[in-house]
Scaffold this active site. Structure first.
Site, PDB file in Angstrom:
ATOM      1  N   SER A   1       0.830  -1.206   0.000  1.00 25.93           N
ATOM      2  CA  SER A   1       0.000   0.000   0.000  1.00 25.93           C
ATOM      3  C   SER A   1       0.859   1.248   0.000  1.00 25.93           C
ATOM      4  O   SER A   1       1.949   1.264   0.553  1.00 25.93           O
ATOM      5  CB  SER A   1      -0.916   0.031   1.216  1.00 25.93           C
ATOM      6  OG  SER A   1      -1.617   1.259   1.226  1.00 25.93           O
TER       7      SER A   1
ATOM      8  N   LYS B   1      -4.473  -6.744   3.267  1.00 25.54           N
ATOM      9  CA  LYS B   1      -4.432  -5.582   2.360  1.00 25.54           C
ATOM     10  C   LYS B   1      -5.853  -5.219   1.901  1.00 25.54           C
ATOM     11  O   LYS B   1      -6.211  -4.051   1.786  1.00 25.54           O
ATOM     12  CB  LYS B   1      -3.543  -5.897   1.146  1.00 25.54           C
ATOM     13  CG  LYS B   1      -3.604  -4.857   0.017  1.00 25.54           C
ATOM     14  CD  LYS B   1      -3.098  -3.508   0.464  1.00 25.54           C
ATOM     15  CE  LYS B   1      -2.899  -2.432  -0.561  1.00 25.54           C
ATOM     16  NZ  LYS B   1      -3.603  -2.366  -1.784  1.00 25.54           N
TER      17      LYS B   1
ATOM     18  N   HIS C   1      -7.501  -3.463   4.728  1.00 23.91           N
ATOM     19  CA  HIS C   1      -6.884  -2.125   4.770  1.00 23.91           C
ATOM     20  C   HIS C   1      -7.604  -1.207   3.767  1.00 23.91           C
ATOM     21  O   HIS C   1      -7.982  -0.085   4.087  1.00 23.91           O
ATOM     22  CB  HIS C   1      -5.391  -2.245   4.436  1.00 23.91           C
ATOM     23  CG  HIS C   1      -4.742  -0.951   4.031  1.00 23.91           C
ATOM     24  ND1 HIS C   1      -4.939  -0.377   2.793  1.00 23.91           N
ATOM     25  CD2 HIS C   1      -3.912  -0.119   4.696  1.00 23.91           C
ATOM     26  CE1 HIS C   1      -4.265   0.754   2.721  1.00 23.91           C
ATOM     27  NE2 HIS C   1      -3.624   0.932   3.864  1.00 23.91           N
ATOM     28  N   ASN C   2      -7.783  -1.690   2.558  1.00 23.72           N
ATOM     29  CA  ASN C   2      -8.442  -0.854   1.540  1.00 23.72           C
ATOM     30  C   ASN C   2      -9.899  -0.590   1.900  1.00 23.72           C
ATOM     31  O   ASN C   2     -10.422   0.489   1.623  1.00 23.72           O
ATOM     32  CB  ASN C   2      -8.363  -1.525   0.164  1.00 23.72           C
ATOM     33  CG  ASN C   2      -6.978  -1.418  -0.444  1.00 23.72           C
ATOM     34  OD1 ASN C   2      -6.006  -1.258   0.270  1.00 23.72           O
ATOM     35  ND2 ASN C   2      -6.885  -1.505  -1.754  1.00 23.72           N
TER      36      ASN C   2
ATOM     37  N   GLU D   1      -9.888   2.053   4.320  1.00 25.23           N
ATOM     38  CA  GLU D   1      -9.587   3.287   3.572  1.00 25.23           C
ATOM     39  C   GLU D   1     -10.881   3.873   2.971  1.00 25.23           C
ATOM     40  O   GLU D   1     -11.126   5.078   3.046  1.00 25.23           O
ATOM     41  CB  GLU D   1      -8.576   2.927   2.483  1.00 25.23           C
ATOM     42  CG  GLU D   1      -8.175   4.023   1.535  1.00 25.23           C
ATOM     43  CD  GLU D   1      -7.239   3.449   0.451  1.00 25.23           C
ATOM     44  OE1 GLU D   1      -6.305   2.690   0.776  1.00 25.23           O
ATOM     45  OE2 GLU D   1      -7.466   3.763  -0.740  1.00 25.23           O
TER      46      GLU D   1
HETATM   47  P1  NBP Z   1      -1.229  -2.149 -13.998  1.00 20.51           P
HETATM   48  O1  NBP Z   1      -2.185  -2.753 -13.040  1.00 20.51           O
HETATM   49  O2  NBP Z   1      -1.691  -1.037 -14.853  1.00 20.51           O
HETATM   50  O3  NBP Z   1      -0.643  -3.314 -14.931  1.00 20.51           O
HETATM   51  C1  NBP Z   1       0.251  -3.033 -15.983  1.00 20.51           C
HETATM   52  C2  NBP Z   1       1.356  -4.054 -16.030  1.00 20.51           C
HETATM   53  O4  NBP Z   1       0.822  -5.377 -16.209  1.00 20.51           O
HETATM   54  C3  NBP Z   1       2.292  -3.820 -17.206  1.00 20.51           C
HETATM   55  O5  NBP Z   1       3.602  -4.112 -16.805  1.00 20.51           O
HETATM   56  C4  NBP Z   1       1.772  -4.819 -18.235  1.00 20.51           C
HETATM   57  O6  NBP Z   1       2.727  -5.173 -19.216  1.00 20.51           O
HETATM   58  C5  NBP Z   1       1.466  -5.974 -17.341  1.00 20.51           C
HETATM   59  N1  NBP Z   1       0.637  -7.022 -17.949  1.00 20.51           N
HETATM   60  C6  NBP Z   1      -0.664  -7.011 -18.319  1.00 20.51           C
HETATM   61 BR1  NBP Z   1      -1.772  -5.555 -18.210  1.00 20.51          BR
HETATM   62  N2  NBP Z   1      -1.100  -8.165 -18.833  1.00 20.51           N
HETATM   63  C7  NBP Z   1      -0.025  -8.978 -18.787  1.00 20.51           C
HETATM   64  C8  NBP Z   1       0.180 -10.313 -19.202  1.00 20.51           C
HETATM   65  N3  NBP Z   1      -0.811 -11.058 -19.680  1.00 20.51           N
HETATM   66  N4  NBP Z   1       1.419 -10.829 -19.054  1.00 20.51           N
HETATM   67  C9  NBP Z   1       2.426 -10.092 -18.545  1.00 20.51           C
HETATM   68  N5  NBP Z   1       2.287  -8.803 -18.148  1.00 20.51           N
HETATM   69  C10 NBP Z   1       1.078  -8.256 -18.271  1.00 20.51           C
HETATM   70  O7  NBP Z   1       0.102  -1.676 -13.221  1.00 20.51           O
HETATM   71  P2  NBP Z   1       0.275  -0.873 -11.834  1.00 20.51           P
HETATM   72  O8  NBP Z   1      -0.698   0.243 -11.702  1.00 20.51           O
HETATM   73  O9  NBP Z   1       1.732  -0.602 -11.736  1.00 20.51           O
HETATM   74  O10 NBP Z   1      -0.110  -1.964 -10.720  1.00 20.51           O
HETATM   75  C11 NBP Z   1       0.559  -3.206 -10.606  1.00 20.51           C
HETATM   76  C12 NBP Z   1      -0.129  -4.028  -9.529  1.00 20.51           C
HETATM   77  O11 NBP Z   1      -0.009  -3.343  -8.284  1.00 20.51           O
HETATM   78  C13 NBP Z   1      -1.623  -4.232  -9.768  1.00 20.51           C
HETATM   79  O12 NBP Z   1      -2.005  -5.511  -9.364  1.00 20.51           O
HETATM   80  C14 NBP Z   1      -2.266  -3.191  -8.890  1.00 20.51           C
HETATM   81  O13 NBP Z   1      -3.571  -3.562  -8.491  1.00 20.51           O
HETATM   82  C15 NBP Z   1      -1.308  -3.171  -7.714  1.00 20.51           C
HETATM   83  N6  NBP Z   1      -1.293  -1.929  -6.944  1.00 20.51           N
HETATM   84  C16 NBP Z   1      -1.372  -0.730  -7.546  1.00 20.51           C
HETATM   85  C17 NBP Z   1      -1.358   0.440  -6.797  1.00 20.51           C
HETATM   86  C18 NBP Z   1      -1.425   1.783  -7.457  1.00 20.51           C
HETATM   87  O14 NBP Z   1      -1.485   2.778  -6.732  1.00 20.51           O
HETATM   88  N7  NBP Z   1      -1.368   1.864  -8.781  1.00 20.51           N
HETATM   89  C19 NBP Z   1      -1.249   0.357  -5.407  1.00 20.51           C
HETATM   90  C20 NBP Z   1      -1.130  -0.885  -4.816  1.00 20.51           C
HETATM   91  C21 NBP Z   1      -1.160  -2.016  -5.589  1.00 20.51           C
HETATM   92  P3  NBP Z   1       2.852  -4.313 -20.569  1.00 20.51           P
HETATM   93  O15 NBP Z   1       3.686  -3.129 -20.219  1.00 20.51           O
HETATM   94  O16 NBP Z   1       3.555  -5.235 -21.501  1.00 20.51           O
HETATM   95  O17 NBP Z   1       1.477  -3.950 -21.007  1.00 20.51           O
END
Ligand code: NBP
Length: 474
Positions: free
Chosen positions: A130, A184, A187-188, A191
């Site tokens: 988080s 987690k 937690h959300n 939130e």
């Molecule tokens: P995203 O949730 O937007 O996912 C994008 C990533 O997933 C890219 O690297 C993409 O690769 C990859 N991907 C996908 Br889409 N399909 C795929 C597949 N079939 N095989 C391999 N790679 C694949 O990214 P994020 O916002 O950085 O979040 C990452 C994780 O962290 C998520 O599970 C999210 O829920 C969690 N999270 C996010 C936050 C936040 O604040 N954003 C906070 C806490 C947790 P590509 O570049 O080749 O398309």
């Protein structure tokens, strides 16, 4: 011999990229990989100077660049993509290697994946992270599940890159298999509740007390110095103080008043229903977002009769602070009860006080009063509810007159306060000597012969409602 990476991150969108940078900045050589190589290249070009990155174009290169036992962090979109990445990497790994899923997975998926990989000798560590992108870079709150053995190898690294409060890392082993993602999720959910309560406080000050956003920003800034001090209160004052550059209006007035509810907030309520834990504060927050987002329904109902708030200062600022604090205690009490219920259901043995400790920094719900929650569980690890802890009992005792006034005034003025009022109803329900559930049991026995228990005797009973209305033992 070429240097091996201590840990690898695959999935280099905003979260993965920042987590990899955080690891590198702490001196850990980190292998980096992404489905499409562009992101990997970009990361190394832009931030390569921050530490040791080992870019890999293929899964095989990525795995080959990791020291053993391998530590591989997946940071991809939760759901199908996580399974796709596991399917791609698991065949390349060896017994003892660890796959960490840092995405927002459903804990049931984590349990399924953990079991399947355990059968292949691999550790699967579902990990809640988080703090958004800033947290990932500067120190998130980290909630790892999985085996205790895997935590021995991963813990020091994760603790190193986590946020620290008073020198204590905001990371600890939560419990086996899906425990980390479960915590987690809750937690959300908390939130969601916290944000809804803050939004209700704003609405009361705006429409009930007739204050302008800039004034309310100052009020929140003041509250942030006291017992409500928290990241969410702090950013609320920032958002309220912001002026829209295009119109010169308060920013909050140009934002469409429709919020989304998805993922973890909804899951928290769904799972709470399954576990039979009343998390009414979280549920009201999810439903309030659903209501806000139903534009057609709201438009059809706009002319319904009711009082129109005049902003005639019927609401006292100090009362709102007290109502907010008391409601917040209820929301957290409910969330912690859900963690305890999940822990009992799945034999996770989660230390509730330790969860309060790792939420004190890095994460969205970081707040001063988590120290109080930690102290409450330190005093009694089996505490049935935060509301019965001496400190919180006193706090609610002191706040409840104001809390009741706020709910009553809001109701009279026609300002919806589902969070404040449901929290109060929960509190009154908990402390009630007798609940009308006795009547519900009578109704159920009448129409469905569901039987009831008596206050004065053991056993189950039924009244012959269609006959002579005598009581029989069921
Ligand atoms: P995203 O949730 O937007 O996912 C994008 C990533 O997933 C890219 O690297 C993409 O690769 C990859 N991907 C996908 Br889409 N399909 C795929 C597949 N079939 N095989 C391999 N790679 C694949 O990214 P994020 O916002 O950085 O979040 C990452 C994780 O962290 C998520 O599970 C999210 O829920 C969690 N999270 C996010 C936050 C936040 O604040 N954003 C906070 C806490 C947790 P590509 O570049 O080749 O398309």
């Amino acid at each position: 011999m070429t240097e091996l990476a201590r840990i690898g991150v695959t999935g280099l969108a905003v979260m993965g990229r920042n987590l990899a940078r955080n690891l590198a900045r702490h001196g850990h050589p980190v292998a980096v990989h992404n489905r499409s190589y562009g992101r990997t290249k970009e990361l190394v070009e832009e931030f390569g100077h921050e530490g040791t990155f080992l870019p890999a174009e293929t899964a095989e290169q990525f795995v080959a660049s990791l020291e053993r036992p391998r530590r591989l962090v997946i940071m991809v979109k939760a759901g199908g993509p996580t399974d796709a990445v596991i399917d791609e990497f698991a065949p390349l790994l060896e017994p003892g290697d660890m796959i960490v899923d840092g995405g927002n997975a459903h804990f049931a998926d984590t349990r399924r994946r953990e079991q399947a990989l355990r059968e292949r000798g691999l550790h699967f560590v579902g990990t809640g992270i988080s703090g958004g992108e800033e947290g990932a870079l500067h120190g998130p709150s980290i909630m790892p599940g999985g085996s205790a053995e895997s935590y021995e190898a991963l813990g020091p690294l994760l603790e190193d890159i986590s946020a620290k409060v008073d020198g204590t890392p905001c990371c600890t082993h939560v419990g086996p298999d899906g425990a980390g993602h479960f915590v987690k999720m809750v937690h959300n959910g908390i939130e969601y509740a916290d944000m809804q309560l803050i939004a209700e406080a704003y609405d009361l000050l705006r429409r009930g007390a007739g204050r302008q956003p800039a004034e309310i920003a100052d009020i929140f800034r003041g509250w942030n110095e006291g017992r409500l001090g928290s990241y969410l209160i702090e950013i609320t004052s920032e958002v309220l103080a912001h002026t829209d550059a295009a119109t010169g209006k308060p920013f909050v007035d140009v934002v469409l008043d429709q919020a989304e509810q998805k993922g973890t907030g909804r899951w928290t309520v769904q799972i709470a229903l399954d576990l039979g834990v009343p998390v009414s504060g979280i549920a009201e927050a999810v439903f309030a977002r659903s209501l806000s987002g139903d534009a057609d329904l709201r438009s059809a109902a706009r002319g319904l009769p009711g009082p129109v708030p005049t902003g005639a200062s019927d609401v006292l600022v100090d009362d709102v602070e007290q109502a907010l604090y008391a409601s917040k205690i209820v929301a957290y009490a409910q969330g912690f009860n859900q963690i305890q219920a999940g822990s009992a259901e799945y034999n996770w043995n989660i230390d509730a006080g330790a969860m309060a400790t790792i939420w004190r920094g890095g994460c969205i719900i970081r707040a001063k009063f988590l120290d109080r929650i930690k102290a409450a569980y330190d005093g009694d690890p089996g505490l049935p509810s935060l509301l019965v802890d001496d400190h919180f009992q006193e706090a609610v005792r002191g706040a409840q007159d104001a809390w009741r006034r706020v709910v009553a005034t809001a109701t009279t003025m026609g300002i919806p306060v589902p969070g404040f009022s449901s929290a109060l109803a929960y509190y009154d329900g908990l402390r009630a000597e007798r609940l009308p559930a006795a009547l519900v049991q009578g109704q159920r026995d009448f129409f469905g012969a569901h039987t009831y228990r008596r206050v004065d005797r053991e056993g189950s009973f039924h009244v012959l409602w269609g006959g002579d209305r005598g009581e029989v033992t069921a």
